[in-house]
Design an enzyme around this catalytic site. Sequence first.
Site, PDB file in Angstrom:
ATOM      1  N   CYS A   1       0.835  -1.198   0.000  1.00 59.85           N
ATOM      2  CA  CYS A   1       0.000   0.000   0.000  1.00 59.85           C
ATOM      3  C   CYS A   1       0.870   1.249   0.000  1.00 59.85           C
ATOM      4  CB  CYS A   1      -0.926   0.017   1.223  1.00 59.85           C
ATOM      5  SG  CYS A   1      -0.008   0.146   2.770  1.00 59.85           S
TER       6      CYS A   1
ATOM      7  N   CYS B   1       2.710   1.954   3.332  1.00 59.43           N
ATOM      8  CA  CYS B   1       3.947   1.183   3.507  1.00 59.43           C
ATOM      9  C   CYS B   1       5.108   1.909   2.822  1.00 59.43           C
ATOM     10  CB  CYS B   1       3.805  -0.212   2.903  1.00 59.43           C
ATOM     11  SG  CYS B   1       2.441  -1.167   3.586  1.00 59.43           S
TER      12      CYS B   1
ATOM     13  N   ASP C   1       3.709  31.308 -31.078  1.00 58.96           N
ATOM     14  CA  ASP C   1       4.620  31.733 -32.137  1.00 58.96           C
ATOM     15  C   ASP C   1       3.933  31.451 -33.481  1.00 58.96           C
ATOM     16  OD1 ASP C   1       7.069  32.451 -33.390  1.00 58.96           O
ATOM     17  OD2 ASP C   1       7.549  30.327 -33.597  1.00 58.96           O
TER      18      ASP C   1
ATOM     19  N   ASP D   1      12.202  29.990 -29.500  1.00 59.11           N
ATOM     20  CA  ASP D   1      11.411  30.558 -28.409  1.00 59.11           C
ATOM     21  C   ASP D   1      11.582  29.805 -27.094  1.00 59.11           C
ATOM     22  OD1 ASP D   1      10.015  32.734 -29.764  1.00 59.11           O
ATOM     23  OD2 ASP D   1       9.113  31.142 -30.959  1.00 59.11           O
TER      24      ASP D   1
END
Length: 712
Positions: A13, A16, A408, A601
């Site tokens: 789990c 744990c 752009d 860019d």
Amino acid sequence: MVKKSYTIKGFDCANCAAKSEAHLNKDPRIEKANIDFARDRLDIVYVDEVMSIEDIKNKIKEVEEDELTIVNIGEEVSDYKIFDKHFWILLSRIAFVVVVIILSFTAFRDDSYFWVNFALYLLATVVIAYDIFYRVIKTIIHKENPLDEYLLIVIATVGAFIIASIEKETHVFLEAIMVATLFQIGQVIEGIATNKSKEAIMKAVDLRVEYANLIKNEGVEKVKPEDLKVDDEVLVTTGEYIPIDGVVMKGRAFVDTSSLTGEFVPVAVGVEQEVYSGCLIKEGTLTVKASKEYSNSTVSKIMDLIGESQENKSKADKFVSKFARWYTPSIFIISILVGIIGGAITNDWIAWILLALKMLVVACPCAIVISIPLAYFSGIGLAGKNGIVIKGSNYLDELVGLKKLFTDKTGTLTHGSFSVVKKVAIGISEEQLMEYLCAVESHSIHPIGRAICLNYLDGHEHIQIDEFIEKAGLGVQGEYQSHKLLAGNKRLLEDSQIVVPDVKEDGTIVYLAVDGKYSGYVVVSDEIKEDAYEMVKLLNKNNIDVTLLTGDKEENAKIFCQKLGISSYQSELLPEDKILYINKEIGGKGKVAFLGDGINDAASIKRADVGFAMGGVGSDIAVDSADIVLMTDKPSKVYDAYKIAKITRNVAIFNIAFALFIKLGVEVAAFVTNLVGVPEVIPMWLAVLADTGLTVLLVVNSLLILHRKINR
């Protein structure tokens, strides 16, 4: 400091995993340890010396008894096995419990056999729950926080057993043993559901190729792709995946690139064309020369990005971490108060203590703690299946609040395949105009410069030029045959005090100056991508404003936006000017994204709340600079990413709300039935189902994200 990453499997789990992480972080050799339960990953930053895997296992064993598998990241790990030895041992323990229950209800039904039943149920409880008790004791010994689901189950089991002994009620013994038994069964089912979900997600995005057919003098040898070197040649035939990025040396084939791009129409490739690892040969045979080592290949980079995506956690993930810290202790205190206050008021201590025990069992937070990280990981998996690489689950949260997209133009909303459509020479011939332009542009990396040279030289050679300088957003300059050349936009020439006349053309204008004198211009045109219209339409429909930021002149930007339906634009911008506009919008009501090609860019992509890079296949710059990489040249994938983000967030919110609703509903129902004197209506086993059953249900719901369709 040294950072190492491992694949770690075997936790029952999320609690744990969290407990093991906390214990690792106490080791003086470790600066920071992070265990991601959802994707079976352990990251450790060491102070100095790297611990061996055996040392890590031994350290975790001090607080955790799960049988763990730990390997270095990238190494193969066997799939989750349901029917291992632990399963068969647990099955035999459950069988023993069933035998005890049958004996109790048949051979020892009479009240005179109470102490026989006590002994049988005590033995059965020890058999079914010894490992649960051991975990709790071990946690306390190592001074870890014991408030987890195991402690809650221990308290509920022991409490019910004590009450049964005091009241001499055999059916309460059954309640006690059912709590531990159903919890164990639930853990197995939960483990199967969770691990199979994680495997399904990883298989959906795992592009790694198992082998490569290395061509040698004596024939073909199967090797691992990791063993290939640059310039090695591999043979790839129909039905096989291309193992490495490279160039086709021989053959022709139809290649399915959907694993990278999400596009399912096969692409025809032939000699001298680039191909990428992870793509499937649908028909034909290719001989491919490796252009990169496997560690630098497209597949390897994408897998690394997906693997590291959970380092940037979503708001829901962070909420779950905080929630688990205070939720369990709070419920623990509330349950104790309910038992004490209710017992004191009614004097029916047994009924109210049993209610407190039921509340403890219902309270386990596993359903939320496990399902939320899985939901976000599934969202990243769904994006991967659609040719979108998302570098962190936090970017899914950012996308949900997206209100503005800056984009752009060149190479992003257009094809970036320019051609010279008009030449105007002043004081020189057209031939000289093109010679000078091509000379100074031949060293440029900009698509417009390349288009000019392609038109003149067929793109095969460089011209000798001295003192070359490229000025981002303006143009280029250099010296050719003793002539000083300037080529670029109007601003570049005017900065050098060169008078440039106003020119109106439909396209991008590149002006030329020779020895400080204006010498003419060429018009370069680019074609809009059909998919750009789709992106603008979809985003506008979802109230996301699209603004164009371009270095092109205003007339071109205006015409371009009118064609696409973009509401606003800013033209004649340098890269640093674009960042100024992004800065103005960041911090407002909604999130701001920037879409670019990942080359010119990069700064704007990094500055936005969410940075998109186009055409990530084979592009190192795109992969490095962006938060989200679109593996195709389709701008509409921005909308797909936005839609996936909304799907993921909705599932996460539903899981949290539904889990709390069910848990609170069972708690309230148990409380009310106690008040009216019918506590048996909500038995202890139903409380267990409200925990483990709910966890399995929500884990499956998270996994279903992976199979959702992106509707437009």
